[in-house]
Write an enzyme that holds these catalytic residues in place. Sequence first.
Site, PDB file in Angstrom:
ATOM      1  N   ASN A 140       1.298  18.310 -21.478  1.00 17.79           N
ATOM      2  CA  ASN A 140       1.023  17.251 -22.449  1.00 17.79           C
ATOM      3  C   ASN A 140       0.991  17.739 -23.886  1.00 17.79           C
ATOM      4  OD1 ASN A 140       0.718  14.763 -20.995  1.00 17.79           O
ATOM      5  ND2 ASN A 140      -1.006  15.746 -19.974  1.00 17.79           N
ATOM      6  N   HIS A 154       1.356  15.300 -26.733  1.00 18.34           N
ATOM      7  CA  HIS A 154       1.304  13.943 -26.178  1.00 18.34           C
ATOM      8  C   HIS A 154       0.075  13.154 -26.626  1.00 18.34           C
ATOM      9  CE1 HIS A 154       4.629  15.361 -23.800  1.00 18.34           C
ATOM     10  NE2 HIS A 154       4.705  14.253 -23.112  1.00 18.34           N
ATOM     11  N   HIS A 192       9.399   7.648 -27.116  1.00 17.55           N
ATOM     12  CA  HIS A 192       8.388   8.578 -26.610  1.00 17.55           C
ATOM     13  C   HIS A 192       8.667  10.008 -27.090  1.00 17.55           C
ATOM     14  CE1 HIS A 192       5.478  10.390 -23.894  1.00 17.55           C
ATOM     15  NE2 HIS A 192       6.436  11.163 -23.397  1.00 17.55           N
ATOM     16  N   ARG A 194       0.812  -1.236   0.000  1.00 18.98           N
ATOM     17  CA  ARG A 194       0.000   0.000   0.000  1.00 18.98           C
ATOM     18  C   ARG A 194       0.839   1.277   0.000  1.00 18.98           C
ATOM     19  NH1 ARG A 194      -3.024  -3.126   3.760  1.00 18.98           N
ATOM     20  NH2 ARG A 194      -4.737  -4.150   2.668  1.00 18.98           N
ATOM     21  N   ARG A 237      -1.682  21.609 -15.256  1.00 16.27           N
ATOM     22  CA  ARG A 237      -0.688  20.555 -15.510  1.00 16.27           C
ATOM     23  C   ARG A 237      -0.884  19.893 -16.871  1.00 16.27           C
ATOM     24  NH1 ARG A 237       1.947  15.910 -11.553  1.00 16.27           N
ATOM     25  NH2 ARG A 237       3.231  15.004 -13.209  1.00 16.27           N
ATOM     26  N   LYS A 276       3.954  11.328 -11.571  1.00 16.35           N
ATOM     27  CA  LYS A 276       3.097  10.493 -12.419  1.00 16.35           C
ATOM     28  C   LYS A 276       3.791   9.161 -12.600  1.00 16.35           C
ATOM     29  CE  LYS A 276       0.393  13.608 -15.311  1.00 16.35           C
ATOM     30  NZ  LYS A 276       0.152  14.087 -16.685  1.00 16.35           N
ATOM     31  N   LYS A 284       8.783  22.514 -14.600  1.00 11.38           N
ATOM     32  CA  LYS A 284       7.901  21.405 -14.213  1.00 11.38           C
ATOM     33  C   LYS A 284       7.497  21.517 -12.738  1.00 11.38           C
ATOM     34  CE  LYS A 284       6.487  16.804 -14.717  1.00 11.38           C
ATOM     35  NZ  LYS A 284       6.575  15.553 -15.408  1.00 11.38           N
ATOM     36  N   HIS A 306       1.002   9.844 -28.081  1.00 11.32           N
ATOM     37  CA  HIS A 306       0.612   8.556 -27.489  1.00 11.32           C
ATOM     38  C   HIS A 306      -0.088   7.679 -28.529  1.00 11.32           C
ATOM     39  CE1 HIS A 306       0.665  10.181 -23.061  1.00 11.32           C
ATOM     40  NE2 HIS A 306       1.863   9.903 -23.522  1.00 11.32           N
ATOM     41  N   GLU A 335      -3.343  17.290 -11.919  1.00  8.29           N
ATOM     42  CA  GLU A 335      -3.822  17.667 -13.254  1.00  8.29           C
ATOM     43  C   GLU A 335      -5.316  17.965 -13.318  1.00  8.29           C
ATOM     44  OE1 GLU A 335      -1.696  15.733 -16.521  1.00  8.29           O
ATOM     45  OE2 GLU A 335      -3.549  15.825 -17.679  1.00  8.29           O
ATOM     46  N   GLU A 386      11.155  16.947 -25.013  1.00  6.43           N
ATOM     47  CA  GLU A 386      10.479  17.430 -23.792  1.00  6.43           C
ATOM     48  C   GLU A 386      11.096  18.757 -23.318  1.00  6.43           C
ATOM     49  OE1 GLU A 386       7.742  15.998 -22.925  1.00  6.43           O
ATOM     50  OE2 GLU A 386       7.883  13.807 -22.805  1.00  6.43           O
TER      51      GLU A 386
HETATM   52  P1  NAD Z   1      13.710   4.675 -21.359  1.00 10.19           P
HETATM   53  O1  NAD Z   1      13.480   4.613 -19.921  1.00 10.19           O
HETATM   54  O2  NAD Z   1      13.285   3.524 -22.193  1.00 10.19           O
HETATM   55  O3  NAD Z   1      15.267   4.919 -21.598  1.00 10.19           O
HETATM   56  C1  NAD Z   1      15.752   5.038 -22.903  1.00 10.19           C
HETATM   57  C2  NAD Z   1      16.861   4.008 -23.195  1.00 10.19           C
HETATM   58  O4  NAD Z   1      18.091   4.471 -22.652  1.00 10.19           O
HETATM   59  C3  NAD Z   1      16.635   2.639 -22.599  1.00 10.19           C
HETATM   60  O5  NAD Z   1      17.137   1.666 -23.465  1.00 10.19           O
HETATM   61  C4  NAD Z   1      17.464   2.712 -21.325  1.00 10.19           C
HETATM   62  O6  NAD Z   1      17.821   1.461 -20.832  1.00 10.19           O
HETATM   63  C5  NAD Z   1      18.650   3.486 -21.793  1.00 10.19           C
HETATM   64  N1  NAD Z   1      19.395   4.224 -20.798  1.00 10.19           N
HETATM   65  C6  NAD Z   1      18.905   4.879 -19.734  1.00 10.19           C
HETATM   66  N2  NAD Z   1      19.863   5.586 -19.136  1.00 10.19           N
HETATM   67  C7  NAD Z   1      20.995   5.359 -19.823  1.00 10.19           C
HETATM   68  C8  NAD Z   1      22.321   5.830 -19.702  1.00 10.19           C
HETATM   69  N3  NAD Z   1      22.649   6.729 -18.788  1.00 10.19           N
HETATM   70  N4  NAD Z   1      23.253   5.375 -20.571  1.00 10.19           N
HETATM   71  C9  NAD Z   1      22.894   4.502 -21.544  1.00 10.19           C
HETATM   72  N5  NAD Z   1      21.662   4.047 -21.737  1.00 10.19           N
HETATM   73  C10 NAD Z   1      20.709   4.480 -20.884  1.00 10.19           C
HETATM   74  O7  NAD Z   1      13.055   5.959 -22.022  1.00 10.19           O
HETATM   75  P2  NAD Z   1      12.953   7.485 -21.540  1.00 10.19           P
HETATM   76  O8  NAD Z   1      12.979   8.278 -22.780  1.00 10.19           O
HETATM   77  O9  NAD Z   1      13.891   7.789 -20.464  1.00 10.19           O
HETATM   78  O10 NAD Z   1      11.490   7.550 -20.890  1.00 10.19           O
HETATM   79  C11 NAD Z   1      10.340   7.341 -21.673  1.00 10.19           C
HETATM   80  C12 NAD Z   1       9.214   6.945 -20.764  1.00 10.19           C
HETATM   81  O11 NAD Z   1       8.958   8.012 -19.848  1.00 10.19           O
HETATM   82  C13 NAD Z   1       7.923   6.673 -21.484  1.00 10.19           C
HETATM   83  O12 NAD Z   1       7.366   5.469 -21.023  1.00 10.19           O
HETATM   84  C14 NAD Z   1       7.036   7.859 -21.113  1.00 10.19           C
HETATM   85  O13 NAD Z   1       5.683   7.516 -21.085  1.00 10.19           O
HETATM   86  C15 NAD Z   1       7.552   8.195 -19.771  1.00 10.19           C
HETATM   87  N6  NAD Z   1       7.304   9.601 -19.357  1.00 10.19           N
HETATM   88  C16 NAD Z   1       6.752   9.812 -18.144  1.00 10.19           C
HETATM   89  C17 NAD Z   1       6.549  11.097 -17.696  1.00 10.19           C
HETATM   90  C18 NAD Z   1       6.015  11.332 -16.324  1.00 10.19           C
HETATM   91  O14 NAD Z   1       5.678  12.469 -16.002  1.00 10.19           O
HETATM   92  N7  NAD Z   1       5.954  10.336 -15.480  1.00 10.19           N
HETATM   93  C19 NAD Z   1       6.914  12.183 -18.506  1.00 10.19           C
HETATM   94  C20 NAD Z   1       7.487  11.934 -19.736  1.00 10.19           C
HETATM   95  C21 NAD Z   1       7.676  10.623 -20.164  1.00 10.19           C
HETATM   96  N1  GLY Z   2       4.680  14.691 -18.449  1.00 14.56           N
HETATM   97  C1  GLY Z   2       3.422  15.262 -18.114  1.00 14.56           C
HETATM   98  C2  GLY Z   2       3.231  15.476 -16.674  1.00 14.56           C
HETATM   99  O1  GLY Z   2       4.070  15.178 -15.862  1.00 14.56           O
HETATM  100  O2  GLY Z   2       2.221  15.977 -16.277  1.00 14.56           O
END
Ligand code: NAD
Ligand code: GLY
Length: 360
Positions: free
Chosen positions: A244, A247, A264, A120, A240, A142, A226, A251, A236, A184
């Site tokens: 997006n 997005h 992404h 939890r 907030r 998020k 942010k 998406h 949101e 981003e």
């Molecule tokens: P990811 O986590 O897949 O990382 C990208 C790639 O880089 C992967 O292969 C990873 O293993 C590799 N990697 C990571 N760090 C590394 C490093 N220092 N050196 C070498 N390789 C490395 O992708 P991302 O672009 O970091 O994140 C995308 C995700 O984030 C999506 O799922 C998206 O929906 C999510 N997201 C969430 C929010 C939020 O607010 N929570 C905001 C934007 C995106």
């Molecule tokens: N990446 C969108 C949010 O954090 O709200």
Amino acid sequence: MRTLNVALGERAYPIHIGRGLLDNASLILPHLKTPRAAIVTNDVVGPLYLERLTEALRAQGVRTSAVVLPDGEAHKDWPTLNRVFDGLLGERCERSTTLIALGGGVIGDMGGFAAATYQRGMPFIQVPTTLLAQVDSSVGGKTAINHPLGKNMIGAFYQPKLVLADIATLDTLPERELKAGLAEVIKYGLIRDLPMFEWLEANLERLLARDPEALAWAVERSCANKAEVVAADETEQGERALLNLGHTFGHAIETGLGYGEWLHGEAVAAGTMMAAELSRRLGWLGDEDVARIEALHVRAGLPVRGPRLPVSTYLDLMASDKKVEAGRLRLILLRAVGRAVIHADAGPELIAAAIEARCA
Ligand code: NAD
Ligand code: GLY
């Protein structure tokens, strides 16, 4: 090191930004409830940074376990999430154990969701290692996994106790991932920070060359934007949603092509151009604004057109966006470069035309 604060009252937390922070576990120690941590990472980031983080924590008297997941967006799903729970339970992690997400946005989102639900709710810390995660996903709480019918559809708002962004980890990031993160960064400039957009126009090549000062500036400025938005609207209810931009279209691209096909950030870039095109058709942006936005994305090596999926596929997938309210799609559009708005009245024909115009 620079430190920002996400001002969320009793859930407030710091974001530390700097080089070499991974080795400095004294930054983490004050945020642990007990000297026990479970590090969640993947099979790409683990071999690069797990040992260092584990050693740094051990030197501070913290006992750690590790859960190493398969890499990639395609694994941001239930079976992989369950592997986190297998690891936590197998290691007898307690509710007071802190989950540390070491990796990009996939690990941060999935680790955060695991932390939100394990017994939890256990404390968690974000140690983002991609540009995208350092400028966006690690901040704001998020957390989610994907569903085959929609991106990030299963999740929770759950804030970390700390974000530790070690910019030196970006040295090992593949080129394509660095560029995806820039989508981003550009977003913040477009939605609410014109001076940042202008700085990016002047300094983009420094970021592509991984100039440490430029990267630190971009991470800090992005996180400042942010943190301000999240502090004003944590869950949101309004503002907030502006984060997006691009997005909803993006998406649809990610889900429509299958997770992991486009990154992404790449999908967000093409989606941002669709949003810009729609804003132009509404008379809010001029041709020169759209050209300016496109030029920056092109310089960043990002796609400025979406894949040629049927427009009906885009519209179908967009209809299950999290911003749909009472059946009405709300889109983030641009009133000007540097000013985004939420708009619910674009109408399907206009949206379809903007998608069509911006498909490859
Ligand atoms: P990811 O986590 O897949 O990382 C990208 C790639 O880089 C992967 O292969 C990873 O293993 C590799 N990697 C990571 N760090 C590394 C490093 N220092 N050196 C070498 N390789 C490395 O992708 P991302 O672009 O970091 O994140 C995308 C995700 O984030 C999506 O799922 C998206 O929906 C999510 N997201 C969430 C929010 C939020 O607010 N929570 C905001 C934007 C995106
Ligand atoms: N990446 C969108 C949010 O954090 O709200």
